[in-house]
Design an enzyme around this catalytic site. Sequence first.
Site, mmCIF file in Angstrom:
data_model
loop_
_atom_site.group_PDB
_atom_site.id
_atom_site.type_symbol
_atom_site.label_atom_id
_atom_site.label_comp_id
_atom_site.label_asym_id
_atom_site.label_seq_id
_atom_site.Cartn_x
_atom_site.Cartn_y
_atom_site.Cartn_z
ATOM 1 N N HIS B 64 10.550 3.586 5.325
ATOM 2 C CA HIS B 64 10.008 4.250 4.127
ATOM 3 C C HIS B 64 10.076 5.766 4.256
ATOM 4 C CE1 HIS B 64 6.942 3.491 0.722
ATOM 5 N NE2 HIS B 64 7.482 4.678 0.554
ATOM 6 N N ARG B 68 14.097 12.948 -0.701
ATOM 7 C CA ARG B 68 14.174 13.866 -1.855
ATOM 8 C C ARG B 68 15.629 14.196 -2.181
ATOM 9 N NH1 ARG B 68 9.106 12.347 -2.994
ATOM 10 N NH2 ARG B 68 7.541 13.240 -1.631
ATOM 11 N N ASN B 98 12.743 6.662 -5.569
ATOM 12 C CA ASN B 98 12.047 7.374 -6.654
ATOM 13 C C ASN B 98 12.332 8.872 -6.615
ATOM 14 O OD1 ASN B 98 10.610 7.730 -4.301
ATOM 15 N ND2 ASN B 98 8.604 7.691 -5.271
ATOM 16 N N ASP B 309 6.370 6.578 5.533
ATOM 17 C CA ASP B 309 6.140 7.085 4.171
ATOM 18 C C ASP B 309 6.245 8.617 4.161
ATOM 19 O OD1 ASP B 309 5.691 7.218 1.472
ATOM 20 O OD2 ASP B 309 3.591 6.589 1.546
ATOM 21 N N HIS B 313 6.412 17.670 0.469
ATOM 22 C CA HIS B 313 6.087 18.457 -0.733
ATOM 23 C C HIS B 313 6.006 19.919 -0.309
ATOM 24 C CE1 HIS B 313 5.259 15.033 -3.280
ATOM 25 N NE2 HIS B 313 4.441 14.517 -2.376
#
Lengths: 370, 449
Positions: B64, B68, B98, B309, B313
């Site tokens: 996971h 980006r 995603n 995960d 950011h």
Amino acid sequence: MLTKNNSPVSKLVETLDGLAEAQAWRERRHLLDTRPLSLDEITVCLALANYYKHNQFHKKPPQTILSATTVATLFYENSTRTRTSFDLAARKLGATVVNLDVNTSSAAKGESLEDTALNLWAMGVNAIVMRHSQSGAPVDLASAVGDKIHVINAGDGWHAHPSQGLLDLYTILESLGELPSFAASGSSGKIEKRLCENTLKGKKIAIVGDITHSRVARSNLWLLKKLGAEVHMAGPPALVPETFADPEMGAVVHHRLEAAIKNANFIICLRLQLERQAQGLIAGLDEYRKQYRLDHDRIRLAASSVRILHPGPINRGVEITDALAEDPIISCILTQVENGILSRMAVLTLLLNHQNSYQLNLPNLTQAAL
Amino acid sequence: MLIKNCQPCDPNFKGDKKAELCDIRIDNGIISAIEKCGKLVIKDSETVFDGENLWLLPGFIDLHTHLRDLGQSAKEDVATGTLAAASGGYTTVVAMANTVPPIDNAAIFTKLLQIIKEKALIEVLPIACVTQNMAGSELTEMAILSQLGAVAFSDDGLPLSNLAVMRRALEQSKALGSLIVSHPEDKDLSGAGTMNESVYATAKGLAGVTTASEAACIAREIEVVRVTGAALHFAHVSASASIKLIERAKADGLPVTCDTTPHHLTLTDSEIPGYDANFKMNPPLRSKHDQDALVQALKSGVIDAIATDHAPHTMAEKEKGFNGAPCGVIGLETAFALCLERLAGESLPATERLSLLEVVRKFTTAPARILGITEPNLKVGAAANLSLFDPADHWCYNARKATSKSENSPFNGRMIKGRTVLTLWGGKVAYQHEPATSRWLAIEGLALK
């Protein structure tokens, strides 16, 4: 004449510098929450507010205690009472006050809170009194620029409203005749009557209404528990989470009003935000009124000397009846407003007084030189 | 290339005792020999690395990772993300779909493969979306995407709330021999919550996320697995209640698997300092009770694997306050060392502890099995996807100076025991820790020492 007026209070404030309790406030630099305040810090703050009230300084021409200080109010959320109260408190101490209208300021253009604060600092602003809809916003600001500027939290999200907590505590202690005070001489700066962990022992205080979203309830709870009070909370399940009953928070949680207010010495009634119905958190206002609205009939369950507090603004007829809100004996609502200015004057003095202690002495030096 | 004198940590090793120190030879990206230390003679023109006091591990697989790139390359791109992975000992990452735009059609999938080919330092296995634009209604062309190389299907942070869509997706992925990865969450139950529903959230004045948000979703989806018989993997499981449901489903013989994350294993909701958004992720950090259940479930095997995960950011995004900041933390760089200390270290009673190899399996063979790819091992003929780990290095993690483009880690400033010093992918150096350069004894026959 003004100098004469000022002299006793200036003297008291000067002697505050030597007081360990006041030293703790200076080291704190910011007022972000009531939780970390020590009994000594609460004592000196309320003793000072008491002193100001005794001398009616909130009704006299401005003092010079903070005359070299500039305070900015920065409200990202609407407020009448708190903003006006801080504004008046700062002015009565002689501070220069600027009220930033956030809607028309650079914040509307997307300037960050930190940049706004740094700009204000560059303009000579010493303290920011801020309100924000996000829990923690003033905490983040203080950790980012707190070495340059004092941050006073005037309410952040659901987190804290420390000056409201202090003024509510002041009102409760005043009503009980338990306010802390300085020694009778007034200007000596020695604390005569102190608060302790048993000051409110055996007192039952009920907080009624929307606790989930209430920064006032949280700021009240930390202070009241610190002084040994038994704090009960009541409201619909969605508005009074069980987590308040965790030992970490220490309240007693009820979903029936009667159990919470039975034999209560004080009832703090909270505003019910009308949008809670649209959010599905309450079924309807009628049901809320039926279960939780305070009126003269219901409060007969409470102690005969019960007093009602409300942080305002009131939704008349929803959480409290007109008649009870206006009851000259039972309702403390307008006293709270008055005490709000005094408590905030005390907070501003304790946090900002040292800023210009040397400037305070300047006129005297000049006079001596002459 | 020859790596001398290292301690092999082979997940397939069955013995009770430690394996003996070994030398390992790599030719053309393949392990060509692995022998007892000193048995392999250095060839002419051979590159030699001194593995003394280092562990030799098969490259880890992360189930996971958010790499980006595309429209979010300010957070991370395939080059920096795979470097971050390699610096944590990974040689394979599963890239979540995603992205902006989402990986929901053949054209964008092909473009992604091209970017991976150009920039990746290690193996990247892309996931494709389950539904078009992750809108939760119309399925993507799963068969085509699967043929192009999609390793699994997931809408990750936007869980399928319509179970009929989930059923169709599971049936299709079963027909393709593929896998659906579920981000188990009931968005309505989560509401506006930003941290675990607890007294700590109440004290901070933050809205809570109940554990029922995760467990209720898992319960629903297990029942769809029961009727379809299709493989479903639950990502980043965080709550004790979820474990009980998955344990029962596994006991019923259903093809469900799950992972948890290093941060859920090492941090709890009581440890969030102030309003630091580097501690904000979805699912949120849970209670100590939940964390203990995760550790036990790793030991018992209910939780199959550990996945990061890794969710980069920018600082600007993370500085928007706890409510305003996006969810997610980076984790590739620190995952293995943190988990090893947490799960195999002395803070746990001996009976609850995992062995070193049990921890290694959670990072290697277990994720490979879930994905249905070749299981990493240290045998002759296996791909030379390897890392060397220095278990004695005690170092302070500085997220700003580390390999990921972002620095949103809750472990910034933390003292960490053990670190990866060299990572090889297909026999080539994907990452090396600067001080380890002194361990090269010879480069292509040229003796350095």
